[in-house]
Design a protein around this motif. Structure first.
Motif, PDB file in Angstrom:
ATOM      1  N   ALA A   1     -12.685  -1.167  15.499  1.00 33.60           N
ATOM      2  CA  ALA A   1     -13.497  -0.339  16.394  1.00 33.60           C
ATOM      3  C   ALA A   1     -14.817   0.042  15.736  1.00 33.60           C
ATOM      4  CB  ALA A   1     -12.708   0.921  16.776  1.00 33.60           C
ATOM      5  N   ALA A   2     -14.771   0.347  14.445  1.00 30.21           N
ATOM      6  CA  ALA A   2     -15.989   0.727  13.735  1.00 30.21           C
ATOM      7  C   ALA A   2     -16.969  -0.425  13.653  1.00 30.21           C
ATOM      8  CB  ALA A   2     -15.634   1.224  12.326  1.00 30.21           C
ATOM      9  N   LEU A   3     -16.431  -1.654  13.533  1.00 29.04           N
ATOM     10  CA  LEU A   3     -17.292  -2.837  13.395  1.00 29.04           C
ATOM     11  C   LEU A   3     -17.548  -3.537  14.724  1.00 29.04           C
ATOM     12  CD1 LEU A   3     -15.700  -4.357  10.148  1.00 29.04           C
ATOM     13  CD2 LEU A   3     -17.772  -2.967  10.331  1.00 29.04           C
ATOM     14  N   SER A   4     -16.884  -3.058  15.778  1.00 29.98           N
ATOM     15  CA  SER A   4     -17.003  -3.684  17.112  1.00 29.98           C
ATOM     16  C   SER A   4     -16.704  -5.174  17.029  1.00 29.98           C
ATOM     17  CB  SER A   4     -18.413  -3.456  17.693  1.00 29.98           C
ATOM     18  OG  SER A   4     -18.677  -2.075  17.832  1.00 29.98           O
ATOM     19  N   ALA A   5     -15.620  -5.510  16.301  1.00 28.90           N
ATOM     20  CA  ALA A   5     -15.256  -6.917  16.125  1.00 28.90           C
ATOM     21  C   ALA A   5     -13.751  -7.032  15.941  1.00 28.90           C
ATOM     22  CB  ALA A   5     -15.974  -7.507  14.918  1.00 28.90           C
ATOM     23  N   GLU A   6     -13.156  -8.067  16.515  1.00 28.88           N
ATOM     24  CA  GLU A   6     -11.733  -8.342  16.310  1.00 28.88           C
ATOM     25  C   GLU A   6     -11.590  -9.148  15.021  1.00 28.88           C
ATOM     26  OE1 GLU A   6      -8.010 -10.475  18.679  1.00 28.88           O
ATOM     27  OE2 GLU A   6      -9.819  -9.878  19.766  1.00 28.88           O
TER      28      GLU A   6
ATOM     29  N   LEU B   1       0.814  -1.218   0.000  1.00 27.55           N
ATOM     30  CA  LEU B   1       0.000   0.000   0.000  1.00 27.55           C
ATOM     31  C   LEU B   1       0.849   1.271   0.000  1.00 27.55           C
ATOM     32  CD1 LEU B   1      -2.717  -1.105   2.587  1.00 27.55           C
ATOM     33  CD2 LEU B   1      -2.947  -1.000   0.103  1.00 27.55           C
ATOM     34  N   HIS B   2       2.182   1.104  -0.017  1.00 25.51           N
ATOM     35  CA  HIS B   2       3.104   2.242  -0.049  1.00 25.51           C
ATOM     36  C   HIS B   2       2.881   3.174   1.154  1.00 25.51           C
ATOM     37  CE1 HIS B   2       4.164   0.945  -4.082  1.00 25.51           C
ATOM     38  NE2 HIS B   2       2.876   0.993  -4.412  1.00 25.51           N
ATOM     39  N   THR B   3       2.812   2.559   2.319  1.00 25.46           N
ATOM     40  CA  THR B   3       2.654   3.333   3.551  1.00 25.46           C
ATOM     41  C   THR B   3       3.459   2.644   4.651  1.00 25.46           C
ATOM     42  OG1 THR B   3       1.047   4.348   5.038  1.00 25.46           O
ATOM     43  CG2 THR B   3       0.563   2.104   4.311  1.00 25.46           C
ATOM     44  N   THR B   4       3.311   3.085   5.868  1.00 26.49           N
ATOM     45  CA  THR B   4       4.084   2.509   6.971  1.00 26.49           C
ATOM     46  C   THR B   4       3.306   1.381   7.646  1.00 26.49           C
ATOM     47  OG1 THR B   4       3.197   4.069   8.577  1.00 26.49           O
ATOM     48  CG2 THR B   4       5.171   4.740   7.369  1.00 26.49           C
ATOM     49  N   GLN B   5       4.053   0.532   8.362  1.00 26.52           N
ATOM     50  CA  GLN B   5       3.413  -0.568   9.079  1.00 26.52           C
ATOM     51  C   GLN B   5       2.500  -0.034  10.166  1.00 26.52           C
ATOM     52  OE1 GLN B   5       6.078  -3.683  10.251  1.00 26.52           O
ATOM     53  NE2 GLN B   5       4.690  -4.488  11.817  1.00 26.52           N
ATOM     54  N   SER B   6       2.901   1.045  10.804  1.00 25.81           N
ATOM     55  CA  SER B   6       2.074   1.612  11.883  1.00 25.81           C
ATOM     56  C   SER B   6       0.768   2.162  11.319  1.00 25.81           C
ATOM     57  CB  SER B   6       2.840   2.714  12.610  1.00 25.81           C
ATOM     58  OG  SER B   6       3.186   3.765  11.722  1.00 25.81           O
ATOM     59  N   ALA B   7       0.814   2.705  10.089  1.00 22.62           N
ATOM     60  CA  ALA B   7      -0.401   3.226   9.461  1.00 22.62           C
ATOM     61  C   ALA B   7      -1.372   2.092   9.161  1.00 22.62           C
ATOM     62  CB  ALA B   7      -0.051   3.986   8.184  1.00 22.62           C
ATOM     63  N   VAL B   8      -0.821   0.957   8.692  1.00 22.52           N
ATOM     64  CA  VAL B   8      -1.672  -0.205   8.419  1.00 22.52           C
ATOM     65  C   VAL B   8      -2.303  -0.713   9.708  1.00 22.52           C
ATOM     66  CG1 VAL B   8      -1.668  -2.616   7.673  1.00 22.52           C
ATOM     67  CG2 VAL B   8      -0.457  -0.890   6.331  1.00 22.52           C
ATOM     68  N   SER B   9      -1.498  -0.835  10.745  1.00 21.43           N
ATOM     69  CA  SER B   9      -2.017  -1.310  12.031  1.00 21.43           C
ATOM     70  C   SER B   9      -3.101  -0.377  12.558  1.00 21.43           C
ATOM     71  CB  SER B   9      -0.878  -1.423  13.044  1.00 21.43           C
ATOM     72  OG  SER B   9       0.087  -2.351  12.612  1.00 21.43           O
ATOM     73  N   LYS B  10      -2.872   0.932  12.416  1.00 20.65           N
ATOM     74  CA  LYS B  10      -3.854   1.903  12.895  1.00 20.65           C
ATOM     75  C   LYS B  10      -5.169   1.781  12.140  1.00 20.65           C
ATOM     76  CE  LYS B  10      -4.631   6.856  13.485  1.00 20.65           C
ATOM     77  NZ  LYS B  10      -4.113   8.235  13.235  1.00 20.65           N
ATOM     78  N   ARG B  11      -5.089   1.633  10.813  1.00 19.40           N
ATOM     79  CA  ARG B  11      -6.314   1.529  10.003  1.00 19.40           C
ATOM     80  C   ARG B  11      -7.118   0.285  10.367  1.00 19.40           C
ATOM     81  NH1 ARG B  11      -3.445   3.020   4.182  1.00 19.40           N
ATOM     82  NH2 ARG B  11      -2.896   5.181   4.733  1.00 19.40           N
TER      83      ARG B  11
END
Length: 299
Positions: free
Chosen positions: A43-48, A27-37
């Motif tokens: 959180a939005a889906l209230s599901a792990e 995705l041409h971004t950072t690992q922390s950005a992926v983890s955050k998304r």
């Protein structure tokens, strides 16, 4: 809160590639950005969605359920982007409205040629009365309509003449004899067969009849041109028919054409479109003009 596209893309890439680091590279971004998304998506889906206790993230039951749905959403959004950015002006759907005689004659050839010249264009034909077609056009339900000329087109519409329909009074020679010439007033002595009152061409013919002192009040009417032809061949009356469309029946002697001192007016057919549609619809109108001949579709 609904999931975002970036969150769904991060989820899909991680699930497919098996790690947050591989997804971040994809995705041409950072690992922390992926983890955050992904965390925001959970959180939005209230599901792990992932089991994080293992060395590599593995999908949970909820994650496996989301996977095909997320793929559909991302794919659909990609298609929307492709369609909107597509430089081909002849891609998509063209909604064209025609009356019955056009549907029975040149419409098939037009669709064949349009597919050949504009393979990414899909033609959706609507067959109806002129009045209904113009109403649908006015409601933006149609992109272009081909109808007989009316007294005045609504403002803002563009139109070009695409063809002319020639009609004549005809009858069954077996029922009405071999007479080939008739005075207009004599039509009052015959049962009349006419198209339905909603037809523009029928209204033109009724004006002609009134001008010659003949009432159409008792005429038998139908909204089907082939049925009108069959009723005439069966000898049930004298009718106005398009001579090109019924030229085989005339040549075979099933129908006889009456000559009248005052000929019936020819019917101009116009393609109606909006100027803001630009050059593509103008080219379509020109293609219609080259195709618009009122012979049978099998000719």
């Amino acid at each position: 809160m609904y999931p975002t596209v970036k969150q769904l893309e991060a989820f899909l890439s991680t699930a497919r590639l098996g790690s947050f680091s591989a997804a971040s590279e994809s995705l041409h971004t950072t690992q922390s950005a992926v983890s955050k998304r992904i965390a925001e998506l959970e959180a939005a889906l209230s599901a792990e969605l992932f089991e994080r206790s293992q060395k590599r993230p593995a999908l949970t039951t909820k994650g496996r359920a989301l996977l095909p749905l997320a793929a559909q959403v991302v794919d659909l959004l990609a298609r929307i982007g492709e369609e909107m950015l597509d430089p081909d002006p002849f891609a998509g759907r063209l909604r064209i409205g025609v009356t019955e005689i056009s549907a029975l004659t040149w419409l098939r050839r037009f669709i064949e040629h349009a597919r050949e010249h504009y393979p990414r264009l899909t033609i959706d034909p609507e067959v109806n009365s002129s009045r209904t077609l113009l109403e649908q056009f006015d409601d933006n339900a149609l992109d272009i309509v081909v109808v007989p000329k009316i007294d005045r087109w609504p403002s803002g519409y563009c139109n070009i003449v695409v063809g002319t329909l020639s009609t004549a009074w005809v009858a069954s020679p077996q029922r009405f004899g071999s007479k080939r010439r008739i005075e207009p007033g004599e039509l009052a002595d015959y049962p009349l067969l006419l198209q339905a009152e909603s037809s523009v061409t029928a209204r033109v013919h009724e004006v002609w009849l009134r001008e010659h002192g003949v009432s159409a009040r008792l005429a038998t009417r139908t909204n089907s041109l082939p049925v009108l032809g069959q009723l005439t061949i069966a000898g049930l009356g004298v009718s106005v028919l398009p001579t090109e469309f019924f030229r085989e029946e005339i040549a075979q002697g099933l129908l006889a054409v009456f000559e009248t001192e005052d000929a019936l007016p020819q019917i101009e057919y116009h393609a109606i479109y909006r100027s803001e549609r630009g050059e593509p619809v103008l080219k379509i109108a020109a293609l219609i003009e080259s195709m618009c001949v009122f012979h049978r579709a099998s000719d």
